[in-house]
Structures are given as structure tokens and as C-alpha cells.
Design an enzyme around this catalytic site. Structure first.
Site, PDB file in Angstrom:
ATOM      1  CD  GLU A  38      43.196  51.135  60.127  1.00 21.91           C
ATOM      2  OE1 GLU A  38      42.063  51.121  59.618  1.00 21.91           O
ATOM      3  OE2 GLU A  38      44.233  50.911  59.479  1.00 21.91           O
ATOM      4  CB  CYS A 203      43.431  44.017  39.196  1.00 23.98           C
ATOM      5  SG  CYS A 203      42.820  43.162  40.654  1.00 23.98           S
ATOM      6  CB  CYS A 209      38.242  39.409  38.982  1.00 25.64           C
ATOM      7  SG  CYS A 209      36.950  40.587  39.403  1.00 25.64           S
TER       8      CYS A 209
HETATM    9  S1  SF4 Z   1      36.982  44.333  39.378  1.00 22.15           S
HETATM   10 FE1  SF4 Z   1      38.191  42.504  39.759  1.00 22.15          FE
HETATM   11  S2  SF4 Z   1      39.882  42.627  38.292  1.00 22.15           S
HETATM   12 FE2  SF4 Z   1      38.953  44.658  38.405  1.00 22.15          FE
HETATM   13  S3  SF4 Z   1      40.174  45.745  39.929  1.00 22.15           S
HETATM   14 FE3  SF4 Z   1      38.422  44.848  41.012  1.00 22.15          FE
HETATM   15  S4  SF4 Z   1      39.119  42.853  41.760  1.00 22.15           S
HETATM   16 FE4  SF4 Z   1      40.566  43.551  40.207  1.00 22.15          FE
END
Ligand code: SF4
Length: 345
Positions: A38, A203, A209
Site C-alpha cells: 500500500e 464497466c 453512472c
Molecule cells: S465513468 Fe462511470 S461508467 Fe465509465 S468507467 Fe467510470 S464509473 Fe464506469
């Protein structure tokens, strides 16, 4: 906040399926190895850290060995990783754990964060990976993920934004699987939710998001606000005889060194200094100009003088009005000259 369990759940599932599992400091609960990794990872990329981590462990296989080693040997094995305060703190921390905690790292994030070189986020990561303790991490990568996913505005380095992020990070913590969750946040920030060109298509958080839904990945997290530049004002006296403009050459050093500019100062004082008398005088609109370290408001006054005087002071130049704008004058002065070329006749 019903979305929160889903956030952790999706992250944990993704970490197990697609996250990183074979880093040399994973698959262990040894606090010494976890702590060392870390600290090394604080300012340095994983790929750079791996060979250093292995060489370091070969030379200092235990906390005790590290605590007993001379500082020079520690620094020598750190050489190339940079940020040498980390190496000095590492050594101090090892000695402190041996002296104060009988050679065993304390198992709570709060106690770990009192040791040299261990901040709040690093303490939480060690507590999660070594002791399964439920505490929140918040390094640069995690800040980026949270700001984007939750659409948090403001520069994350600002105290109020950082406080909001810590509160959010605490609320998001799942009841179980803290290791996979913590590793998942780190992996996501390092591999998918990267600063440039995040791979949102892969993702696990894409559906919820805010940055992705609003196409704002490039704007979040918000950039560091520009510092407020100091404001200065200066009067410039544009003295013309109708055909020519009077310019002074600035001293070689300082602002606009060596360039030609109209005399600076208050109109009456400048005219008196030069022995001139204005037949017509008008105050022009101010002009703002930004320098790297300050903003200048130029306050121009146009003075028409006659008859064409023979000013003989050194450094003074009568320059034809139609060529003055290109006579080695700085940009804001050029703008002023362009403004008056029609008025001075
Ligand atoms: S911007 Fe949002 S959707 Fe894109 S990688 Fe990052 S967390 Fe995931």
C-alpha cells in the site's frame, strides 16, 4: 439511498470475475506485505511496484528485519521509486510497530492511521485486506470513480468536496465482502475508470453512472479551480499630435521589458513631466489583460497635443500612428492603439 447496495454488489461481482487477483501482495493476510504494498502503491503504478516489492521483501523479509536495518539500506532498496519520505516513514513505522505494538500491526483503521506514513485511506486498505475490517478507502482513483458515478461537482481536493466523498464512501460500504469491494474500487479506478478514455462499455456501474449517462466523463471529477489572480490597474497616456503617437521604451527588465509603450501614469503628471499641454483630452474605456500572475486593467487617456513638439528626452519615440500598432508594442497596447487610430486625427 436504495442504489447503494446495488453499487457494492455489482462492484464485488465484477471484481471476482474480472478484477486483479494475482498481484504479489494478494492472497495473503500478512499485514507486513499488505502495508508495504500500500505504501509503495501510494504514488506509483502497479507494474513499477512489483519488482521493487519483491526485491524489498527479499532483503527485509519481516517487519522485524526492516525495523533493525539501517535507514541507508532501506533508502537504497527504495531508490528509483521516488518520494523518499515514504521510505523514511516506512522505516520509522516499522520501528514504532516493534517498539509500541510488540511487532504486530494494530488491526483497526483508526489505530493504523496514527502510524508514520499511514493516512486515512491507506489505513482503511490495510485494515480491510489484512484484518477484514469494514472501513472506507478514498484515494485519487476512488475519488474519480465516485465523482463520476454519483455526478459529484467540485474539485475533489477541496475540503467540502472531500468531506462529501468520505461520507459517501462510508455509506457505500457493504456489510460483507469488504476485501473484494475494496479491491474492486481500486481495480475499477486503475483499469476501467481511468482519467482519460474510461472504458464505460465494460464497466459494471455503467447503468447507474451519472457521468456516463450525461456524457460528462471528461468533466468529472472537476478540475482544480484556477487561483484568483491579483488585480492591478495602470493609467496609460496616449499622446498624439494627430499624426504620431508618443511611446517610451521600457527598461530591459520587468513587465514588457524593452518594448515600446505609451507613458504610464496619471495624465496631468505625465504631460507635466514631458512639458506638454493637451488641447483635447478624453478618457477611453478601460482594457483588461491577463498575465500569468495577475490581471491588469489598463486605463487609457487620449491627449491631443499641438503644435507637434520636439520632445528630446531619451527613450521617447514619436511613431507614425498608422505603424505604431506594429512597432514592437505589447498586445494590449496594440489594441489600445488600434482603438484610437480613428480618433486621434
Ligand atoms: S465513468 Fe462511470 S461508467 Fe465509465 S468507467 Fe467510470 S464509473 Fe464506469
Amino acid at each position: 439511498m436504495s442504489a447503494l447496495p446495488a453499487f457494492a454488489g455489482r462492484l464485488v461481482a465484477w471484481q471476482k470475475a474480472a478484477g486483479r487477483h494475482d498481484l504479489p501482495w494478494q492472497q495473503t493476510r500478512d499485514p507486513y506485505r499488505i502495508w508495504l504494498s500500500e505504501i509503495m502503491l501510494q504514488q506509483t503504478q502497479v507494474n513499477t511496484v512489483i519488482p521493487y516489492f519483491q526485491r524489498f521483501l527479499a532483503r527485509f523479509p519481516t517487519l522485524q528485519a526492516l525495523a533493525e536495518a539501517p535507514l541507508d539500506a532501506v533508502i537504497e532498496h527504495w531508490a528509483g521509486l521516488g518520494y523518499y519520505a515514504r521510505a523514511r516513514n516506512l522505516h520509522r513505522c516499522a520501528q514504532q510497530v516493534v517498539a509500541v505494538h510488540a511487532g504486530k500491526f494494530p488491526n483497526s483503521a483508526a489505530a493504523l492511521s496514527t502510524l508514520p506514513g499511514i493516512g486515512r485511506s491507506t489505513a482503511a486498505a490495510i485494515a480491510a485486506f489484512a484484518f477484514g475490517q469494514r472501513s472506507a478507502i478514498l484515494d485519487g482513483n476512488v475519488k474519480r470513480v465516485l465523482c463520476r458515478h454519483f455526478g459529484i461537482e467540485g474539485f475533489p481536493g477541496q475540503a467540502a468536496v472531500e468531506r462529501e466523498l468520505w461520507e459517501l464512501a462510508e455509506r457505500l460500504l457493504p456489510a460483507h465482502e469488504i476485501e473484494a469491494y475494496t479491491q474492486g474500487l481500486m481495480d475499477l479506478g486503475a483499469t476501467l475508470c481511468t482519467r482519460a478514455r474510461p472504458r464505460c462499455g465494460e464497466c459494471p456501474l455503467a447503468a447507474s453512472c451519472a457521468a456516463r449517462l450525461g456524457g460528462r466523463q471528461g468533466e468529472l471529477p472537476s478540475a482544480r479551480p484556477r487561483p484568483q489572480l491579483p488585480e492591478r490597474r495602470a493609467g496609460f497616456v496616449l499622446i498624439s499630435d494627430g499624426r504620431r503617437l508618443l511611446l517610451e521604451r521600457r527598461p530591459p527588465h520587468g513587465l514588457w521589458g524593452g518594448l515600446l509603450v505609451p507613458p504610464e501614469g496619471e495624465a496631468a503628471a505625465v504631460l507635466a513631466r514631458l512639458g506638454l499641454r493637451a488641447t483635447r483630452q478624453s478618457v477611453l474605456a478601460p482594457l483588461k489583460h491577463a498575465f500569468t500572475h495577475f490581471r491588469l486593467t489598463l486605463e487609457p487617456v487620449l491627449c491631443i497635443v499641438e503644435p507637434p513638439p520636439g520632445v528630446g528626452e531619451p527613450g521617447l519615440n514619436w511613431v507614425a500612428l498608422d505603424t505604431a500598432a506594429t512597432a514592437g508594442v505589447p498586445t494590449p497596447i496594440r489594441k489600445l492603439i488600434e482603438r484610437i487610430s480613428g480618433q486621434a486625427g
